[in-house]
Motif scaffolding. Structure first.
Motif, PDB file in Angstrom:
ATOM      1  N   UNK A 173     -20.607 -82.425 -18.890  1.00  0.00           N
ATOM      2  CA  UNK A 173     -20.658 -83.255 -17.679  1.00  0.00           C
ATOM      3  C   UNK A 173     -20.397 -82.418 -16.436  1.00  0.00           C
ATOM      4  N   UNK A 174     -19.416 -81.504 -16.535  1.00  0.00           N
ATOM      5  CA  UNK A 174     -19.118 -80.638 -15.396  1.00  0.00           C
ATOM      6  C   UNK A 174     -20.301 -79.750 -15.054  1.00  0.00           C
ATOM      7  N   UNK A 175     -20.936 -79.177 -16.099  1.00  0.00           N
ATOM      8  CA  UNK A 175     -22.085 -78.295 -15.862  1.00  0.00           C
ATOM      9  C   UNK A 175     -23.261 -79.058 -15.260  1.00  0.00           C
ATOM     10  N   UNK A 176     -23.537 -80.254 -15.796  1.00  0.00           N
ATOM     11  CA  UNK A 176     -24.647 -81.061 -15.263  1.00  0.00           C
ATOM     12  C   UNK A 176     -24.384 -81.429 -13.811  1.00  0.00           C
ATOM     13  N   UNK A 177     -23.129 -81.836 -13.522  1.00  0.00           N
ATOM     14  CA  UNK A 177     -22.808 -82.202 -12.144  1.00  0.00           C
ATOM     15  C   UNK A 177     -22.972 -81.005 -11.214  1.00  0.00           C
ATOM     16  N   UNK A 179     -24.954 -78.356 -11.728  1.00  0.00           N
ATOM     17  CA  UNK A 179     -26.358 -77.983 -11.622  1.00  0.00           C
ATOM     18  C   UNK A 179     -27.149 -78.959 -10.762  1.00  0.00           C
ATOM     19  N   UNK A 180     -26.747 -80.228 -10.758  1.00  0.00           N
ATOM     20  CA  UNK A 180     -27.493 -81.234  -9.997  1.00  0.00           C
ATOM     21  C   UNK A 180     -27.025 -81.348  -8.552  1.00  0.00           C
ATOM     22  N   UNK A 182     -26.801 -79.244  -5.946  1.00  0.00           N
ATOM     23  CA  UNK A 182     -27.652 -78.649  -4.910  1.00  0.00           C
ATOM     24  C   UNK A 182     -28.975 -79.403  -4.744  1.00  0.00           C
ATOM     25  N   UNK A 183     -29.737 -79.654  -5.850  1.00  0.00           N
ATOM     26  CA  UNK A 183     -30.998 -80.400  -5.646  1.00  0.00           C
ATOM     27  C   UNK A 183     -30.766 -81.815  -5.136  1.00  0.00           C
ATOM     28  N   UNK A 184     -29.685 -82.454  -5.588  1.00  0.00           N
ATOM     29  CA  UNK A 184     -29.432 -83.813  -5.115  1.00  0.00           C
ATOM     30  C   UNK A 184     -29.089 -83.821  -3.625  1.00  0.00           C
ATOM     31  N   UNK A 185     -28.386 -82.774  -3.180  1.00  0.00           N
ATOM     32  CA  UNK A 185     -28.078 -82.692  -1.751  1.00  0.00           C
ATOM     33  C   UNK A 185     -29.369 -82.593  -0.934  1.00  0.00           C
ATOM     34  N   UNK A 186     -30.309 -81.772  -1.435  1.00  0.00           N
ATOM     35  CA  UNK A 186     -31.592 -81.659  -0.739  1.00  0.00           C
ATOM     36  C   UNK A 186     -32.378 -82.962  -0.767  1.00  0.00           C
ATOM     37  N   UNK A 187     -32.357 -83.628  -1.938  1.00  0.00           N
ATOM     38  CA  UNK A 187     -33.067 -84.899  -2.050  1.00  0.00           C
ATOM     39  C   UNK A 187     -32.461 -85.948  -1.126  1.00  0.00           C
ATOM     40  N   UNK A 188     -31.109 -85.948  -1.030  1.00  0.00           N
ATOM     41  CA  UNK A 188     -30.448 -86.920  -0.164  1.00  0.00           C
ATOM     42  C   UNK A 188     -30.812 -86.679   1.296  1.00  0.00           C
ATOM     43  N   UNK A 189     -30.886 -85.394   1.702  1.00  0.00           N
ATOM     44  CA  UNK A 189     -31.253 -85.090   3.089  1.00  0.00           C
ATOM     45  C   UNK A 189     -32.686 -85.525   3.382  1.00  0.00           C
ATOM     46  N   UNK A 190     -33.590 -85.244   2.431  1.00  0.00           N
ATOM     47  CA  UNK A 190     -34.986 -85.659   2.594  1.00  0.00           C
ATOM     48  C   UNK A 190     -35.099 -87.173   2.660  1.00  0.00           C
ATOM     49  N   UNK A 216     -32.422 -92.447  -4.660  1.00  0.00           N
ATOM     50  CA  UNK A 216     -31.765 -91.166  -4.354  1.00  0.00           C
ATOM     51  C   UNK A 216     -30.337 -91.406  -3.929  1.00  0.00           C
ATOM     52  N   UNK A 217     -30.095 -92.471  -3.160  1.00  0.00           N
ATOM     53  CA  UNK A 217     -28.723 -92.805  -2.762  1.00  0.00           C
ATOM     54  C   UNK A 217     -27.845 -93.120  -3.984  1.00  0.00           C
ATOM     55  N   UNK A 218     -28.399 -93.807  -4.967  1.00  0.00           N
ATOM     56  CA  UNK A 218     -27.625 -94.097  -6.199  1.00  0.00           C
ATOM     57  C   UNK A 218     -27.289 -92.807  -6.945  1.00  0.00           C
ATOM     58  N   UNK A 219     -28.291 -91.892  -7.004  1.00  0.00           N
ATOM     59  CA  UNK A 219     -28.000 -90.623  -7.686  1.00  0.00           C
ATOM     60  C   UNK A 219     -26.903 -89.871  -6.958  1.00  0.00           C
TER      61      UNK A 219
END
Length: 219
Positions: A173-177, A179-180, A182-190, A216-219
């Motif tokens: 769970x820590x590794x997945x969080x 790894x996700x 950085x991309x989630x931050x970019x997706x949230x900004x977009x 994206x907000x839920x993720x």
């Protein structure tokens, strides 16, 4: 003469001959019921007083027509019986004390494995998974102790495996969080940019963009 303590004076007679172990007793002193009583193999008894002494006389016929009579002084019998009562009482006390000591020893040896099992079970319940029972022999308690130890060992292995699985899940769970993130931050900004411009989009695209921004907000 008087016989010794717990002894007896004997009178034997056959025909006109009489034999006596006491100078104070002869055939005439033998009660008629004893002198003329039961046949061979049977005994007759009677209490009499001779020369100021009370006797229990027991007699019967013997082989060859001879008859025998034994004089037991009642005072001596009573004294012997009193001594016997004392001996029996002391023996009874000794037997009871010995039985109590043996019973206590057996109870201690019997209950010790039960107490050890209870202590080990309490230790397991408190989280001491290495608690075990000492195996003392090959009897039922020894078999029970081995079975308990096997159960405790299996329980320890199962709990250790569950702990390792929980640690693996935590790391995953820590590794997945991580790894996700950085991309989630970019997706949230977009998504924020799209949400700010949703009113400028064609009507056919607005619903799709709205759903995308929400997910994206839920993720």
């Amino acid at each position: 003469r008087r016989s010794g303590r717990a002894g007896a004076s004997a009178v034997a007679f056959a025909g006109d001959r009489t034999y006596s172990s006491s100078v104070n007793l002869d055939e005439a002193q033998v009660p008629a019921a004893v002198r003329e009583g039961a046949g061979e193999g049977e005994l007759v008894s009677e209490e009499v007083e001779r020369n100021g002494v009370r006797y229990l006389v027991i007699g019967g016929a013997g082989p060859g027509g001879a008859r025998y009579a034994f004089f037991f002084a009642l005072e001596q019998l009573q004294s012997s019986l009193a001594e016997l009562r004392v001996v029996l009482a002391l023996g009874w006390v000794a037997v009871v004390a010995s039985a109590a000591a043996v019973g206590e020893l057996i109870a201690i040896r019997t209950l010790r494995p039960v107490r050890e099992a209870a202590d080990a079970a309490t230790a397991l319940a408190d989280g001491h998974l290495d608690a075990r029972i000492a195996v003392a022999g090959d009897d039922e308690f020894g078999t029970w102790a081995r079975s308990f130890n096997e159960m405790a060992g299996s329980l320890e292995e199962t709990i250790d495996e569950l702990a390792r699985a929980a640690e693996r899940e935590r790391r995953f769970t820590s590794d997945v969080a991580h790894d996700l993130r950085t991309p989630l931050t970019g997706m949230a900004a977009t998504a924020s940019l799209l949400e700010a411009q949703v009113d400028e989009l064609p009507a056919s695209s607005r619903r799709a963009v709205t759903i995308l921004v929400r997910d994206v907000g839920r993720l």
